[in-house]
Design an enzyme around this catalytic site. Structure first.
Site, PDB file in Angstrom:
ATOM      1  N   LYS A  80       0.828  -1.204   0.000  1.00 33.00           N
ATOM      2  CA  LYS A  80       0.000   0.000   0.000  1.00 33.00           C
ATOM      3  C   LYS A  80       0.867   1.260   0.000  1.00 33.00           C
ATOM      4  CE  LYS A  80      -3.649  -2.498   2.406  1.00 33.00           C
ATOM      5  NZ  LYS A  80      -4.304  -2.800   3.700  1.00 33.00           N
ATOM      6  N   GLN A 102      -4.047  -1.489   9.962  1.00 30.84           N
ATOM      7  CA  GLN A 102      -3.989  -2.803   9.344  1.00 30.84           C
ATOM      8  C   GLN A 102      -4.574  -3.871  10.264  1.00 30.84           C
ATOM      9  OE1 GLN A 102      -2.991  -3.490   6.180  1.00 30.84           O
ATOM     10  NE2 GLN A 102      -3.646  -5.595   6.541  1.00 30.84           N
ATOM     11  N   ASP A 143     -10.498   3.123   4.809  1.00 30.62           N
ATOM     12  CA  ASP A 143     -10.790   1.690   4.721  1.00 30.62           C
ATOM     13  C   ASP A 143     -12.294   1.416   4.753  1.00 30.62           C
ATOM     14  OD1 ASP A 143      -8.756  -0.090   4.203  1.00 30.62           O
ATOM     15  OD2 ASP A 143      -8.083  -0.234   6.272  1.00 30.62           O
TER      16      ASP A 143
END
Length: 307
Positions: free
Chosen positions: A54, A98, A121
């Protein structure tokens, strides 16, 4: 093999190029650079790989990253203090924590601490809730469902009126994917570990999305001829013939299903690259909204067929 292969790598490359051009235009208009903060807790190898991918994609698109790595034993208060600092930082337009987190941490509290406008997200409970409410738009759609939508759009695959079956009910893929497809007028069924006669359900699908995390779950006899099959799963299986001693496989037995389906995504090279590409799109939109006061509609993160 008869199925059309939906090449996620090629599609993602076009989206990354589109995002890079939009980032450059944003910088020219505002003098600002979109910024993404990543928070990695612990030293799980797969999570480290995902975060690095990412960060690399952001760098290639001109997005600045703020990288925070915390030890696995970090306490809840330290994580919350970091998120509060990132929430106040005007250079940080998106925050990504994450997953999965170490078991001693409260995932719900951590995800809820990310401001809605920085939740790139799309995992904040209110963003997920707004996705399921008629007449309310979320600030962001989770990146994997959004990537699947972009793949279907670019491939010209219709959604309205089609029967969609989703294997898996996670907050990352299964649940938001179902809510998104309902918004687009599909008839949606979610299957899970308690679903009886799974094959009878999957054979009804025009669109079958496998996101259960179980290698080889979907066999050829479980798929209706001509159906579109999206394989979200990715697992390592031992393979002494492979250079690393393992190979990556999805939830779908590719060779069997490709002989039956009308279209299919490979693993690797299918949904994964599109997930990262949509993170870039979401970060760009976060910066637009925070700096310029507007962003393109959530259903149109860019051209349907970026070039």
């Amino acid at each position: 093999m008869t199925a059309r292969i939906l090449d996620g790598r090629a599609m993602a490359a076009r989206w990354r190029d589109w995002t890079k051009a939009q980032v450059e235009a944003f910088r020219a208009r505002t003098g600002r650079v979109p910024g993404l903060a990543t928070v990695l807790i612990g030293d799980h190898p797969a999570s480290q790989t995902y975060v690095q991918a990412k960060q690399n994609a952001c760098a290639a698109a001109g997005i600045r990253t703020f990288n925070h790595c915390l030890p696995a034993e970090v306490d809840q208060e330290t994580v919350m203090e970091l998120l509060e600092t990132l929430a106040r930082n005007p250079e940080v337009h998106g925050i990504l924590v994450q997953l999965p987190l170490p078991p001693h941490l409260d995932e719900e509290e951590i995800l809820s601490a990310i401001p809605l406008e920085k939740d790139v997200d799309g995992f904040h409970p209110l963003n997920l809730g707004r996705l399921g409410l008629k007449g309310r738009d979320p600030y962001f759609i989770p990146c994997t469902p959004l990537g699947i939508l972009a793949m279907l759009q670019e491939a010209g695959i219709p959604i309205a009126g089609r029967r969609a079956v989703i294997l898996g009910r996670s907050r990352i893929v299964g649940l938001p994917m179902a809510l998104l497809l309902l918004r687009l007028d599909a008839t949606v069924t979610i299957c899970h570990s308690r679903t009886s006669d799974l094959a009878a359900v999957t054979r009804q699908a025009d669109l079958l999305i496998a996101a259960a995390g179980r290698p080889g779950l979907v066999r050829g006899e479980m798929v209706r001829p001509g159906a579109v099959v999206i394989d979200v799963g990715i697992s390592r299986v031992a393979d002494p013939q492979a250079l690393r001693g393992y190979r990556l496989v999805g939830d779908v037995v590719f060779e069997e299903v490709a002989a039956v389906a009308g279209a299919i995504t490979p693993v690797p090279g299918g949904v994964g690259p599109m997930t990262v590409a949509m993170l870039l799109v979401n970060t760009l939109k976060a910066a637009q909204r925070q700096v310029e006061g507007f962003a393109s509609p959530w259903l149109e993160p860019g051209p349907a067929r970026p070039v």
